[in-house]
Design a protein around this motif. Structure first.
Motif, short mmCIF file in Angstrom:
data_model
loop_
_atom_site.label_atom_id
_atom_site.label_comp_id
_atom_site.label_asym_id
_atom_site.label_seq_id
_atom_site.Cartn_x
_atom_site.Cartn_y
_atom_site.Cartn_z
N THR A 94 0.79 -1.31 0.02
CA THR A 94 0.11 -0.03 -0.04
C THR A 94 0.77 1.43 0.01
O THR A 94 0.68 2.39 -0.89
CB THR A 94 -0.84 0.10 1.06
N VAL A 95 1.77 1.28 0.93
CA VAL A 95 2.68 2.47 0.80
C VAL A 95 3.59 2.68 -0.62
O VAL A 95 3.90 3.64 -0.92
CB VAL A 95 3.71 2.17 1.99
N MET A 96 3.85 1.52 -0.95
CA MET A 96 4.82 1.78 -2.25
C MET A 96 4.02 2.46 -3.19
O MET A 96 4.77 3.24 -4.05
CB MET A 96 4.87 0.15 -2.85
N THR A 97 2.54 2.35 -3.41
CA THR A 97 2.01 2.79 -4.40
C THR A 97 1.19 4.02 -4.07
O THR A 97 0.41 4.72 -5.02
CB THR A 97 0.89 1.87 -5.03
N LEU A 98 1.56 4.73 -3.01
CA LEU A 98 1.03 6.01 -2.59
C LEU A 98 1.50 6.97 -3.45
O LEU A 98 0.54 7.77 -3.88
CB LEU A 98 1.07 6.30 -1.01
N PRO A 99 2.78 7.00 -3.93
CA PRO A 99 2.95 8.32 -4.87
C PRO A 99 2.63 7.91 -6.37
O PRO A 99 2.52 8.89 -7.12
CB PRO A 99 4.57 7.83 -4.83
N ILE A 150 -4.76 -6.05 -4.57
CA ILE A 150 -5.65 -5.18 -3.60
C ILE A 150 -4.97 -4.05 -3.06
O ILE A 150 -5.27 -2.90 -2.78
CB ILE A 150 -6.34 -6.15 -2.78
N SER A 151 -3.86 -4.39 -2.19
CA SER A 151 -2.88 -3.15 -1.73
C SER A 151 -2.40 -2.35 -2.30
O SER A 151 -2.44 -1.22 -2.03
CB SER A 151 -2.01 -3.96 -0.61
N ASN A 152 -1.97 -2.66 -3.85
CA ASN A 152 -1.47 -1.50 -4.62
C ASN A 152 -2.49 -0.63 -5.28
O ASN A 152 -2.22 0.69 -4.98
CB ASN A 152 -0.65 -2.26 -5.74
N THR A 153 -3.55 -1.19 -5.38
CA THR A 153 -4.86 -0.25 -5.96
C THR A 153 -5.26 0.52 -4.62
O THR A 153 -5.34 1.97 -5.09
CB THR A 153 -5.83 -1.21 -6.47
N LEU A 154 -5.28 -0.01 -3.61
CA LEU A 154 -5.72 0.86 -2.40
C LEU A 154 -4.80 1.91 -2.18
O LEU A 154 -5.10 3.14 -1.73
CB LEU A 154 -5.77 -0.11 -1.28
N GLY A 155 -3.47 1.75 -2.20
CA GLY A 155 -2.43 2.63 -2.15
C GLY A 155 -2.39 3.78 -3.02
O GLY A 155 -2.40 4.93 -2.68
N ALA A 156 -2.77 3.26 -4.28
CA ALA A 156 -2.91 4.58 -5.37
C ALA A 156 -4.02 5.30 -5.07
O ALA A 156 -4.05 6.52 -5.08
CB ALA A 156 -3.06 3.82 -6.57
N TYR A 157 -5.10 4.91 -4.56
CA TYR A 157 -6.44 5.45 -4.26
C TYR A 157 -6.16 6.50 -3.05
O TYR A 157 -6.61 7.55 -3.12
CB TYR A 157 -7.35 4.42 -4.04
N LEU A 158 -5.41 5.85 -1.72
CA LEU A 158 -5.17 6.67 -0.89
C LEU A 158 -4.06 7.71 -1.18
O LEU A 158 -4.13 9.10 -0.73
CB LEU A 158 -4.73 5.81 0.31
N GLY A 159 -3.20 7.51 -2.02
CA GLY A 159 -2.36 8.55 -2.80
C GLY A 159 -3.11 9.75 -3.38
O GLY A 159 -2.90 10.85 -3.24
N TYR A 160 -3.93 9.14 -4.05
CA TYR A 160 -4.99 10.21 -4.73
C TYR A 160 -5.95 11.24 -3.85
O TYR A 160 -5.96 12.30 -3.95
CB TYR A 160 -5.95 9.64 -5.72
N LEU A 161 -6.36 10.44 -2.85
CA LEU A 161 -7.16 11.24 -1.85
C LEU A 161 -6.29 12.22 -1.09
O LEU A 161 -6.38 13.60 -1.00
CB LEU A 161 -7.89 10.26 -0.91
N ALA A 162 -4.87 11.83 -0.70
CA ALA A 162 -4.11 12.82 -0.06
C ALA A 162 -3.43 13.80 -1.05
O ALA A 162 -3.56 14.94 -0.52
CB ALA A 162 -2.83 11.78 0.49
N LEU A 163 -3.20 13.44 -2.06
CA LEU A 163 -2.88 14.58 -3.24
C LEU A 163 -3.97 15.58 -3.33
O LEU A 163 -3.94 16.96 -3.58
CB LEU A 163 -2.62 13.97 -4.56
N LYS A 164 -5.15 15.07 -3.36
CA LYS A 164 -6.38 15.92 -3.70
C LYS A 164 -6.58 16.98 -2.41
O LYS A 164 -6.83 18.02 -2.56
CB LYS A 164 -7.69 15.16 -3.67
N ARG A 165 -6.19 16.34 -1.30
CA ARG A 165 -6.32 17.41 -0.40
C ARG A 165 -5.13 18.40 -0.23
O ARG A 165 -5.42 19.46 0.31
CB ARG A 165 -6.26 16.53 1.20
N LEU A 166 -4.02 18.00 -0.26
CA LEU A 166 -2.84 18.79 -0.21
C LEU A 166 -3.13 19.73 -1.49
O LEU A 166 -2.68 21.09 -1.44
CB LEU A 166 -1.63 18.02 -0.59
#
Length: 191
Positions: A94-99, A150-166
């Protein structure tokens, strides 16, 4: 008699690949008259991110083939989610795909979750399918795991949400605009 074997090491492949991506991105930005320090830094960081993902998912690779290699390690292919999930692997994937969402936005101009999530899913699926093929054909040492998908896709989605907030902050939007490799694509907040 021992099987034919090959070990594909990580550093002798990843370091030259990273340097090559740096050179190619510099030349590409220069050729298209987009060369600036922020854009070059974005391209280089995106390139090294790609190298790191390749290293984490594929290398080093231990291969064996031939009549004495034995049966493929079918247990290395996990198709049922959650039953054999290791929490630490799930978190790391999950962390790997956050960026990834930031890379997609800044390098390719992809800005909405309707595109980010399917791209992340497709990229993760291609990694897992490649790992499965390697396990089945040349007895590779990697694991093909639906939990990683599942975790890679979740990480990208969470990264998207974080970027949207930033991107709600003006200073972050201005930096993103200066760093974007796709001119004219405003990093405005979109869903």
């Amino acid at each position: 008699m021992p099987p034919d074997e090959l070990v594909v090491p990580a550093l002798p492949i990843l370091v030259p690949l990273g340097v090559l991506l740096m050179i190619v991105s510099w030349a590409g930005l220069r050729r298209h008259d987009l060369l600036s320090a922020p854009r070059l830094a974005t391209a280089w960081l995106a390139g090294w991110y790609l190298v790191a993902v390749l290293g984490a998912t594929m290398l080093p690779l231990h291969l064996s083939w031939g009549p004495y290699a034995g049966e493929p390690a079918y247990y290395r292919i996990i198709l049922v989610p959650l039953t054999t999930m290791r929490v630490d692997d799930f978190v790391l994937n999950t962390v790997m795909t956050l960026p990834l969402a930031a890379v997609l936005r800044l390098v390719f101009g992809v800005h909405d979750k309707v595109r980010v999530v399917p791209i992340a899913l497709a990229l993760s699926a291609s990694i897992e399918i490649t790992q499965a093929i390697i396990v089945l054909t040349v007895h590779g040492n990697r694991w093909a795991d639906v939990n990683d998908l599942i975790s890679n896709t979740l990480g990208a989605y969470l990264g998207y949400l974080a970027l949207k907030r930033l991107l709600r902050f003006e200073v972050v939007r201005r930096v993103a605009e200066r760093c974007a490799l796709v001119p004219g694509r405003s990093p405005a907040i979109r869903s």
